[in-house]
Motif scaffolding. Sequence first.
Motif, PDB file in Angstrom:
ATOM      1  N   ARG A 108       0.829  -1.208   0.000  1.00 56.71           N
ATOM      2  CA  ARG A 108       0.000   0.000   0.000  1.00 56.71           C
ATOM      3  C   ARG A 108       0.860   1.253   0.000  1.00 56.71           C
ATOM      4  O   ARG A 108       0.589   2.212  -0.739  1.00 56.71           O
ATOM      5  N   ALA A 112       1.203   4.040  -3.047  1.00 55.87           N
ATOM      6  CA  ALA A 112       0.824   5.420  -2.760  1.00 55.87           C
ATOM      7  C   ALA A 112       1.867   6.415  -3.251  1.00 55.87           C
ATOM      8  O   ALA A 112       1.529   7.501  -3.747  1.00 55.87           O
ATOM      9  N   GLY A 115       2.373   7.081  -7.474  1.00 62.39           N
ATOM     10  CA  GLY A 115       1.586   8.070  -8.213  1.00 62.39           C
ATOM     11  C   GLY A 115       0.233   7.537  -8.608  1.00 62.39           C
ATOM     12  O   GLY A 115      -0.116   6.372  -8.358  1.00 62.39           O
ATOM     13  N   ASP A 116      -0.550   8.397  -9.238  1.00 62.15           N
ATOM     14  CA  ASP A 116      -1.892   8.010  -9.664  1.00 62.15           C
ATOM     15  C   ASP A 116      -1.822   6.861 -10.670  1.00 62.15           C
ATOM     16  O   ASP A 116      -0.938   6.807 -11.515  1.00 62.15           O
ATOM     17  N   GLY A 117      -2.785   5.957 -10.555  1.00 63.66           N
ATOM     18  CA  GLY A 117      -2.872   4.863 -11.514  1.00 63.66           C
ATOM     19  C   GLY A 117      -2.094   3.629 -11.137  1.00 63.66           C
ATOM     20  O   GLY A 117      -1.974   2.701 -11.941  1.00 63.66           O
ATOM     21  N   GLU A 119      -1.928   0.725  -8.052  1.00 64.53           N
ATOM     22  CA  GLU A 119      -2.510   0.189  -6.824  1.00 64.53           C
ATOM     23  C   GLU A 119      -1.915  -1.150  -6.409  1.00 64.53           C
ATOM     24  O   GLU A 119      -2.013  -1.541  -5.263  1.00 64.53           O
ATOM     25  N   GLN A 276      10.030  10.498 -11.349  1.00 70.62           N
ATOM     26  CA  GLN A 276       9.102  11.521 -10.895  1.00 70.62           C
ATOM     27  C   GLN A 276       9.655  12.930 -11.092  1.00 70.62           C
ATOM     28  O   GLN A 276       8.887  13.886 -11.236  1.00 70.62           O
ATOM     29  N   LEU A 281       4.835   9.049 -16.185  1.00 71.83           N
ATOM     30  CA  LEU A 281       4.344   7.847 -15.514  1.00 71.83           C
ATOM     31  C   LEU A 281       4.597   6.645 -16.413  1.00 71.83           C
ATOM     32  O   LEU A 281       4.061   6.575 -17.520  1.00 71.83           O
ATOM     33  N   SER A 304       0.726  -0.740 -13.094  1.00 71.39           N
ATOM     34  CA  SER A 304      -0.325   0.229 -13.392  1.00 71.39           C
ATOM     35  C   SER A 304      -1.678  -0.475 -13.388  1.00 71.39           C
ATOM     36  O   SER A 304      -1.795  -1.682 -13.640  1.00 71.39           O
ATOM     37  N   ASP A 305      -2.705   0.296 -13.113  1.00 69.09           N
ATOM     38  CA  ASP A 305      -4.043  -0.282 -13.017  1.00 69.09           C
ATOM     39  C   ASP A 305      -4.450  -0.957 -14.319  1.00 69.09           C
ATOM     40  O   ASP A 305      -5.114  -2.003 -14.308  1.00 69.09           O
TER      41      ASP A 305
END
Length: 460
Positions: A108, A112, A115-117, A119, A276, A281, A304-305
């Motif tokens: 987790r 976090a 970055g976005d996308g 999980e 970053q 990304l 990535s998701d």
Amino acid sequence: MTLADTLPRAPFPADPDADARVREDDRAHVFHSWSAQALIDPLPVAGGEGSTFWDYAGNAYLDFSSQLVNLNLGHQHPDLVAAIQRQASRLATIQPSMANDVRGDLARRIAAVAGDGFEKVFFTNGGADANENAVRMARLVTGRRKVLSMYRSYHGNTSTAIALTGDPRRWPNEPADGSTAKFFGPYPYRSAFHSSSPEEEAQRALEHLEQTIVLEGAGTIAAIVIESIVGTNGVLVPPPGYLAGVRELCDRFGIVYIADEVMVGFGRVGEWFAFQADGVLPDLITFAKGVNSGYVPLGGVVISDRIAAHFDTVPFPGGLTYSGHPLACAAGVATFEVFERDGILARVRDLGARVVAPRLQEIASRHPSVGDVRGRGLFWAIELVKDRDTREPLVPFNASGMDAAPVAAVAAACKRDGVWPFTHFNRLHVAPPLVIGEDELVRGLDVIDRALSHADEHVS
């Protein structure tokens, strides 16, 4: 005060009997990596603390290589040691198909900061198998086989990882995975594209990569694997716009972008991940080393998701007995806590910009053997040359034996002054633990400054 007064000291008296015993067992029974066994003499190490380790002869060394650029939080960090001890006392290990609290907690936290996308995290035992599994994911998702990587790169010693590697360690391992191809990455100091500025280098390197994609067959390429900052092969920081251009090419041709962050991730350059700093990304992020400073082996892939969703109903055909080992993950969770409590990222950015960068520029101005200095955070390279005008390297590419003697003399001088350096070909790298004291950092740079006089003797 003399030089001897400033050298680090081992905290315990010399123990020649222990030294002899360790040497005897090592030489009789340990088969070392990347070495001709009869031609090496490994240093017996008795202990370490912080930025220093020491041998049984009473010599202490400031660790300016963080071992293999993995010991980001230094030797015997009390928080990491305590975390491992607590975890061992309640659950030493559990198989990866079961859920585990510290494994989930670490995953987790990693997701976090990615970055976005992002999980999901797939844990491995180290960087090579992280790259192996990232490539496997890319091939399964795209239905393609070929993978592109840079000539100046290192991605690991397993089958596909060594095939992707662009330095001489690949040569004796060929043929390995035959579905790989190489391209030239940006290297402004030794531009393959005759560029006159970093911006032009980025543009021409991207044009070359696009041509490589077209000529290799875009529809055959599953992934492009790039060290976000090339590590062992030069500390090559990508010029502005390059990584964004790679991202655009991957999007245009349906290629998975894999960022190899094994060496530069987790604070080495003052970011959680080096990419970053360029505002891009990737699709997959591979990591190891600094995630827990190697206290217990650990690596992984941040997924990535979009790619993770492919495996919602399709099994991923891979796994490892020790994937996400609880002892390793406990040290990883503790690493995050130390980073956040002690402001490690900001500290690395400050020391890099305020101490290392200006000092290396000053050193370069006085030593004719220094052709270039480059880096970010606490990750720098000093490139040594025989002639600044022609940029002829101080030692040949892949030098060994007497050909490598000039750089070996610099390394030996550093060690005599109590600093353990990182050298590769014609370069000296600066990569101390991120917790190094400012006074220790200055002292290590002072030692390098003095040692470079041995390189100056070979300047044309």
